[in-house]
Every structure is written in C-alpha cells, then in structure tokens.
Design an enzyme around this catalytic site. Sequence first.
Site, PDB file in Angstrom:
ATOM      1  N   SER A   1     -28.639  15.055  33.868  1.00  0.00           N
ATOM      2  CA  SER A   1     -29.794  14.811  33.639  1.00  0.00           C
ATOM      3  C   SER A   1     -30.062  14.099  35.056  1.00  0.00           C
ATOM      4  CB  SER A   1     -30.431  14.031  32.550  1.00  0.00           C
ATOM      5  OG  SER A   1     -31.612  13.671  32.807  1.00  0.00           O
TER       6      SER A   1
ATOM      7  N   TYR B   1     -29.750   7.150  26.869  1.00  0.00           N
ATOM      8  CA  TYR B   1     -29.896   8.572  27.384  1.00  0.00           C
ATOM      9  C   TYR B   1     -29.421   8.283  28.652  1.00  0.00           C
ATOM     10  CZ  TYR B   1     -31.408  12.952  28.638  1.00  0.00           C
ATOM     11  OH  TYR B   1     -31.431  14.243  29.252  1.00  0.00           O
TER      12      TYR B   1
HETATM   13  N1  LIG Z   1     -35.392  18.982  28.358  1.00  0.00           N
HETATM   14  C1  LIG Z   1     -35.340  18.025  29.431  1.00  0.00           C
HETATM   15  O1  LIG Z   1     -36.612  17.728  29.891  1.00  0.00           O
HETATM   16  C2  LIG Z   1     -34.031  17.743  29.823  1.00  0.00           C
HETATM   17  C3  LIG Z   1     -33.991  17.104  31.129  1.00  0.00           C
HETATM   18  C4  LIG Z   1     -32.600  16.693  31.526  1.00  0.00           C
HETATM   19  C5  LIG Z   1     -31.667  17.284  30.890  1.00  0.00           C
HETATM   20  N2  LIG Z   1     -31.607  17.740  29.760  1.00  0.00           N
HETATM   21  C6  LIG Z   1     -30.357  18.237  28.890  1.00  0.00           C
HETATM   22  O2  LIG Z   1     -30.497  19.563  28.788  1.00  0.00           O
HETATM   23  C7  LIG Z   1     -29.859  19.721  27.605  1.00  0.00           C
HETATM   24  C8  LIG Z   1     -30.482  20.761  26.782  1.00  0.00           C
HETATM   25  O3  LIG Z   1     -31.686  19.959  26.199  1.00  0.00           O
HETATM   26  P1  LIG Z   1     -33.009  20.856  25.689  1.00  0.00           P
HETATM   27  O4  LIG Z   1     -34.097  20.065  26.323  1.00  0.00           O
HETATM   28  O5  LIG Z   1     -32.887  22.301  25.922  1.00  0.00           O
HETATM   29  O6  LIG Z   1     -32.842  20.199  24.254  1.00  0.00           O
HETATM   30  P2  LIG Z   1     -32.947  21.062  22.795  1.00  0.00           P
HETATM   31  O7  LIG Z   1     -34.077  22.119  22.952  1.00  0.00           O
HETATM   32  O8  LIG Z   1     -32.973  20.271  21.891  1.00  0.00           O
HETATM   33  O9  LIG Z   1     -31.604  21.609  22.629  1.00  0.00           O
HETATM   34  C9  LIG Z   1     -30.470  21.035  22.438  1.00  0.00           C
HETATM   35  C10 LIG Z   1     -29.620  22.104  22.277  1.00  0.00           C
HETATM   36  O10 LIG Z   1     -28.054  21.145  22.157  1.00  0.00           O
HETATM   37  C11 LIG Z   1     -27.606  21.671  20.848  1.00  0.00           C
HETATM   38  N3  LIG Z   1     -26.931  20.516  20.123  1.00  0.00           N
HETATM   39  C12 LIG Z   1     -27.298  19.377  19.963  1.00  0.00           C
HETATM   40  N4  LIG Z   1     -26.469  18.521  19.418  1.00  0.00           N
HETATM   41  C13 LIG Z   1     -25.489  19.372  19.210  1.00  0.00           C
HETATM   42  C14 LIG Z   1     -24.242  19.289  18.527  1.00  0.00           C
HETATM   43  N5  LIG Z   1     -23.854  18.178  17.988  1.00  0.00           N
HETATM   44  N6  LIG Z   1     -23.161  20.335  18.418  1.00  0.00           N
HETATM   45  C15 LIG Z   1     -23.718  21.460  18.792  1.00  0.00           C
HETATM   46  N7  LIG Z   1     -25.127  21.657  19.599  1.00  0.00           N
HETATM   47  C16 LIG Z   1     -25.653  20.510  19.568  1.00  0.00           C
HETATM   48  C17 LIG Z   1     -28.727  21.976  19.609  1.00  0.00           C
HETATM   49  O11 LIG Z   1     -28.511  22.952  18.856  1.00  0.00           O
HETATM   50  P3  LIG Z   1     -28.483  22.906  17.268  1.00  0.00           P
HETATM   51  O12 LIG Z   1     -29.829  22.102  16.951  1.00  0.00           O
HETATM   52  O13 LIG Z   1     -28.486  24.282  16.917  1.00  0.00           O
HETATM   53  O14 LIG Z   1     -27.434  22.188  16.883  1.00  0.00           O
HETATM   54  C18 LIG Z   1     -29.535  22.637  20.799  1.00  0.00           C
HETATM   55  O15 LIG Z   1     -29.321  24.220  21.211  1.00  0.00           O
HETATM   56  C19 LIG Z   1     -29.340  18.574  26.994  1.00  0.00           C
HETATM   57  O16 LIG Z   1     -28.055  18.197  27.418  1.00  0.00           O
HETATM   58  C20 LIG Z   1     -30.301  17.695  27.547  1.00  0.00           C
HETATM   59  O17 LIG Z   1     -29.936  16.216  27.699  1.00  0.00           O
HETATM   60  C21 LIG Z   1     -33.003  18.137  29.295  1.00  0.00           C
END
Ligand SMILES: NC(=O)c1ccc[n+]([C@@H]2O[C@H](COP(=O)([O-])OP(=O)(O)OC[C@H]3O[C@@H](n4cnc5c(N)ncnc54)[C@H](OP(=O)(O)O)[C@@H]3O)[C@@H](O)[C@H]2O)c1
Length: 266
Positions: free
Chosen positions: A144, A157
């Site tokens: 991130s 975070y």
């Molecule tokens: N959205 C943003 O603005 C943003 C910005 C910077 C970075 N990111 C990063 O991008 C990545 C994806 O985030 P997102 O925004 O797409 O969030 P999201 O929609 O909540 O997706 C998170 C994903 O991670 C999986 N997950 C979480 N904990 C897990 C575990 N213990 N074991 C296996 N799977 C797990 C969830 O699957 P299940 O619920 O099925 O387990 C889900 O598929 C993250 O690393 C986040 O920090 C996001």
Amino acid sequence: MSQRLESTSNIWITGASSGIGEAVTRELMQQGHRLVITGRRQEALDQLCALAPERMKPARADTTDREALQAIAADLEAFGSLDMAILNAGTCEYLEIADYDSSIIDHNVTTNVVGTARCLDIALPALRRTAQQGRPATLVIVSSSAWWFPFGRAEGYGASKAALTYFAHSLRADLASEGIDVVVVSPGFVKTPLTDRNDFPMPFLVSSEEAATRIVSGLRKGRTEIAFPRRFTWTLKLLGALPQGLIDRMAASMSRQSRKEQESNG
Ligand SMILES: NC(=O)c1ccc[n+]([C@@H]2O[C@H](COP(=O)([O-])OP(=O)(O)OC[C@H]3O[C@@H](n4cnc5c(N)ncnc54)[C@H](OP(=O)(O)O)[C@@H]3O)[C@@H](O)[C@H]2O)c1
C-alpha cells in the site's frame, strides 16, 4: 522487453474472493491465463471459478494458517509449473487512540505480514522450479502507499504495510541471483468492501477494475514497482519529502480534524 504474461501463465492469487484480488483475477482470466485462487470464503471462490472452470481452481485457505497453506500446496503443484504468485490477501483495521488496543496491531501484522510470509512457504519452491527451467518467475506482493505518510488511526495498517514493503524489497535483493522478480504494488484508495467501511473522505478513489488494469498492465510491462493513482502517490511522495517537523504538524492537524468529524457525525 518483458516476457511476463506474454503466453498463457499459471498464476496463484490470494485474496481473490473480493475487491482488488477479484478484479485482477477476472482480468487475468479474460486474458486467457490459468489461475489457482485463494481466500477463506469457498462460495465466493466457487462462483469465480464457474466463469472458466477449465482454467481456474479454488484453493481455500486462511493465509495466516501454516497447515492450511501446506494443505493446498499439492493443488498448486498439480496445476502446473507456477509462473506468478500474487500475494494480495490483506486486511485494514484502524486504531482508536482513546481506546488503545494492541490487538489491532496484531491483526494487521498477522494478516498482512505474517500471512504473506507464510504464503511464500509454498510459493517460493514452486517459483524456484520455474526459474530453474529458464522461464520468467514473478512474485507480486500487494502492499500500500498508505505508510508513506503517518496517517492518524493507521498505526497498525501502516506499520504492517511498511514492514511488508521492506520484506518484499529485501526478498528482491536475495532472489535476484535466482532470476525471480519481486514486484511491489502500492495502491492508493481503491473502492472495495475493505474501503466501503471507511468513514472518511478518500481522495482520488479508483474502482477495483481500474486498479486491476493498472496492476496487470504494469506486470506486462515488466515493472517491479506499481503505484497508482499517480496523483495520489505523487502527492504522498512530495509530502514525505518535507522536513519531519512539518510532516508531524500536518499529520497531527489531520488527525485532530478527523476526530472532530467523527465526533460530530456520531
Ligand atoms: N482497497 C484499497 O484502497 C487498498 C489500498 C492499498 C492496498 N490495498 C491492499 O489490497 C489488498 C486487497 O484489499 P481489498 O481492498 O481488495 O480488500 P477486500 O475486498 O476486503 O479483499 C481482501 C481479500 O483478502 C482475503 N483475505 C483476508 N484475510 C485473509 C486470510 N487470513 N486468509 C485468506 N484470505 C484472506 C479476503 O478473502 P476472504 O474474506 O474470503 O478470506 C479477500 O479476498 C490488501 O492487501 C489491501 O491491504 C487495498
């Protein structure tokens, strides 16, 4: 010129069941690649695999659980030689300073750092075998850009993503001689179920589809650092170049402002 994703590739992606991971999965699937997809929710994985069952395989696992990951290693192996692992599973939990609780730090670090590190237990041997055959082998770590500036409430975070980025850069140094590329993805705000929970304004928010396009196109171009949207990441970089005293005053003022807004909203 990069050879990444030029021909049909075998890819493992974690956190595929929603948000950025799901959008990247859809984009790679549409481009004809073969994917093993991981998350904890079987139903969401099955629904996604139904889009191209001949090229996709669900491998449910909690990425913080070493045994659960070992249990899917055979699925990964049976799928064919691994060209790319995209370690994207992650969480974001904010700290309420008035109610300080170290378990918030624990949750962020366990999922984002330890979970990603555990995935390497099974991804690294598989990528090594691919590299030893003289084929491109790529490890992608979704971090991130949030940790580039000390945002209030983001102690857990931000610390987890700073650690994750260091982990990735250090791996890049160690794996260079083996021909394994390590790519760091540093998104700004992306609209996903994770950020739908945020109760503050998110500047330059992009859709998960737009994020997936940026990630996949950066991978195809052979980039090792993929940061977007530029308006956001450049602003953070410029702010980060200011003297620390000024950064501290700005961060404290933003934190006060956001607490005032929270109080007036609820
Ligand atoms: N959205 C943003 O603005 C943003 C910005 C910077 C970075 N990111 C990063 O991008 C990545 C994806 O985030 P997102 O925004 O797409 O969030 P999201 O929609 O909540 O997706 C998170 C994903 O991670 C999986 N997950 C979480 N904990 C897990 C575990 N213990 N074991 C296996 N799977 C797990 C969830 O699957 P299940 O619920 O099925 O387990 C889900 O598929 C993250 O690393 C986040 O920090 C996001």
